[in-house]
Design a protein around this motif. Structure first.
Motif, PDB file in Angstrom:
ATOM      1  N   GLN A 247       0.817  -1.217   0.000  1.00  0.00           N
ATOM      2  CA  GLN A 247       0.000   0.000   0.000  1.00  0.00           C
ATOM      3  C   GLN A 247       0.848   1.263   0.000  1.00  0.00           C
ATOM      4  O   GLN A 247       0.352   2.347  -0.336  1.00  0.00           O
ATOM      5  N   TRP A 254      -3.596   0.667  -1.540  1.00  0.00           N
ATOM      6  CA  TRP A 254      -3.902   1.648  -0.489  1.00  0.00           C
ATOM      7  C   TRP A 254      -5.410   1.922  -0.440  1.00  0.00           C
ATOM      8  O   TRP A 254      -6.028   1.883   0.633  1.00  0.00           O
ATOM      9  N   LEU A 455      -4.921   3.532   7.632  1.00  0.00           N
ATOM     10  CA  LEU A 455      -4.469   4.257   6.450  1.00  0.00           C
ATOM     11  C   LEU A 455      -5.309   5.519   6.280  1.00  0.00           C
ATOM     12  O   LEU A 455      -6.488   5.548   6.656  1.00  0.00           O
ATOM     13  N   ARG A 520       0.660   6.558   4.865  1.00  0.00           N
ATOM     14  CA  ARG A 520       0.530   5.213   4.318  1.00  0.00           C
ATOM     15  C   ARG A 520       1.552   4.272   4.955  1.00  0.00           C
ATOM     16  O   ARG A 520       1.508   3.064   4.748  1.00  0.00           O
TER      17      ARG A 520
END
Length: 586
Positions: A247, A254, A455, A520
């Motif tokens: 990701q 992501w 995230l 991230r």
């Protein structure tokens, strides 16, 4: 002879990376770090405040202590980015699953788990594969509905209710779809190569080079940057490649995980595994996460085994490498092909190897690491005891002077009135702890930790235009332009996502934790929060209960219009609120 010499020279070249590693590190070097070793923390944050209608700031918080992190994030610069433009919302919301078609042959587990035939086809050419799915999900107004629909797509054709009732934390599930294009666009070997060529992947931090042969598991990580020539040389010589943080390199992964985490209420992480034909990269082991194996390319032979003892059912921590002699008979043995799904709960031992005729690329999506009742009670019980000590004199009374004479292991077989009275007193105090347990506060602290794990959300172009991330402030003609954020009483606002904020009452005051400024990269940033006046909590709760509908700023339950505008402006500046219409045009 010249041709033979050239071929021998090419063969020596193919062996170079692995040979050099073994000369330097030794062939017996084994990977000893547990999956989920702590990664470096990032910068400290400035704490924002909102006090009675004005925004303030200043100060910083001490760095959070390191703790075990899932093997799915790594240290990279934060990348700000948005989705390609999407169609406007439709009414009613569309079903994100493409039309189902008949499936291929069904795998036959030996016993226990159920192999599910069929499944919807993504029709990658017509619907855009996984990126197209994510665009269709973006048309749904409620982020909770997006998460539920993505979870349904992940399991299809198995209904989520059936999965949760029969398999979740209980038994493996095999879904054979007979559709190699089901995961098109999620991640590929081309994406893997592009990430290597981006120059930001480092051995050990982002990428592991592994092998498992003749019962020996080795990690062959050199130091430094993972350059394509070296990485593909390892692969060509039979080593598996584990990318720990896809990701951080793939916006599609992501986006996928950022939606799914809201369904789980727990961090959703991922690793990708690329294995050469005819090889195995990892020893048999069990993990401390719920694992969803998505076969992206090629095929892989899997064996899954039940936990060997009650102590290994839903374990808190992953196992060490196991030997074949410790395994017994598998409860499921199958070959996953592209488009298939394999789920197994934490504690189920597993191993996968490639057949001689094909490579394998799969992504393991994981969740529920340290998310059990026991983990919750680890937070709750110390807080309950502290409250009991403060409020109940019975917890502060002294122990009997002679209790050491009749208590302890040496006296455990003794039966007398003193021991009985001591044990009954302990049982009574433990029972009373329930009355002092701050259950909701402990849940909020778990939520705070979850938001730190999350995230950041991925914004569509429409969401970007209606948020601070697309606000057209810029330098032009010798000075800043479009700087002022002009929110009025008539501005209509709503939360960007339902799951991006959490109110927590703490010793320092009322804190609003949020995810919009997360990285991230796992825990690269400190937890992000705003300190609010307690009188603003009603407005936050109003925004949560109103989601996904927009509300006028004038309807926020603050005392004055100035406070309403001040709160809305601060939340907009942090990316927490979006407006129904863009505040400024470029």
């Amino acid at each position: 002879m010249a041709a033979m010499a050239a071929e021998q020279q090419r063969e020596l070249g193919r062996l170079s990376a692995l040979a050099v590693y073994r000369r330097v590190a030794g062939a017996g070097r084994m990977e000893r770090r547990r999956r989920g070793a702590p990664l470096p923390a990032g910068r400290k944050r400035a704490k924002a405040r909102l006090r009675r209608g004005r925004a303030g700031g200043g100060g910083s918080e001490p760095e959070a202590p390191p703790h075990a992190a899932p093997p799915s994030r790594a240290e990279l610069p934060v990348e700000a980015s948005v989705d390609p433009p999407v169609d406007p919302p439709v009414d009613p919301p569309v079903d994100p699953r493409p039309e189902a078609t008949p499936a291929g042959p069904e795998a036959k587990p030996r016993s226990g788990p159920k192999a599910m035939p069929g499944g919807p086809r993504p029709a990658a050419k017509d619907c855009g594969g996984v990126p197209g799915l994510l665009r269709r999900l973006a048309r749904l107004e409620d982020s909770r509905q997006r998460a539920a629909e993505l979870f349904r797509w992940l399991l299809a054709p198995v209904a989520p209710a059936e999965f949760l009732g029969r398999h979740w934390e209980r038994a493996p599930l095999l879904v054979r779809r007979g559709d190699p294009g089901y995961y098109t666009g999620l991640f590929s070997t081309a994406d893997f190569d592009a990430a290597l060529r981006g120059g930001e992947i480092h051995f050990g931090t982002h990428l592991d080079v592994t092998s498992y042969a003749e019962g020996v598991r080795e990690t062959h990580n050199p130091s430094g940057r993972a350059l394509p020539a070296v990485v593909w040389d390892f692969y060509q010589n039979g080593c598996s490649l584990r990318l720990l943080c896809p990701q951080a390199f793939s916006r599609t992964v992501w986006h996928f995980l950022s939606i799914l985490q809201e369904q789980f209420g727990s961090m959703a992480g991922a690793n990708t595994y690329l294995t050469p034909p005819g090889t195995q990269g990892f020893a048999p082991h069990y993990d401390d996460i719920e694992a969803f194996v998505l076969q992206l390319e090629g095929k892989k032979h899997w064996r899954v085994y039940r936990p060997r003892t009650d102590a290994e059912v839903l374990p808190q921590f992953s196992s060490a490498n196991l030997t074949q002699a410790e395994l017994g008979e598998p409860v499921l043995e199958t070959v996953l092909e592209a488009g298939d799904l394999l789920y197994f709960p934490r504690g189920f031992i597993h191993q996968g190897d490639c057949l001689p005729d094909a490579h394998s690329l799969h992504i393991t999506v994981s969740s529920y690491q340290r998310n059990s009742w026991g983990d919750f009670l680890e937070k709750l019980l110390p807080a309950a005891l502290q409250m009991a000590l403060e409020e109940d004199v019975e917890y502060r009374r002294g122990l009997p002077m002679d209790y050491l004479q009749y208590m302890g292991v040496a006296n455990s077989d003794t039966v007398n009135a003193q021991r009985t009275a001591f044990v009954e007193k302990v049982q009574s105090l433990i029972k009373k702890l329930v009355d002092y347990a701050p259950i909701d506060a402990a849940v909020d602290q778990r939520a705070r930790s979850f938001l730190h794990d999350c995230l950041p959300p991925v914004l569509t172009e429409g969401e970007k235009a209606q948020s601070v991330f697309g606000f057209p402030a810029r330098w032009q003609d010798g000075g800043p332009r479009n700087v002022d954020i002009l929110i009025t009483k008539d501005t209509e606002v709503r939360l960007l996502r339902h799951g991006i904020v959490r109110l927590c009452n703490e010793e320092a005051g009322v804190m609003l934790y949020y995810t919009t400024e997360n990285s991230r990269v796992y825990h690269k940033e400190e937890p992000k929060s705003l300190e609010l006046d307690p009188e603003y909590t009603d407005s936050i709760e109003f925004l949560l209960s109103s989601y996904p509908n927009h509300v006028r700023v004038d309807n926020l339950p603050c005392e004055t219009l100035e406070e309403k505008i001040s709160l809305a402006t601060l939340l907009f500046e942090k990316g927490i609120l979006t407006t129904k219409k863009p505040l400024a045009q470029v």
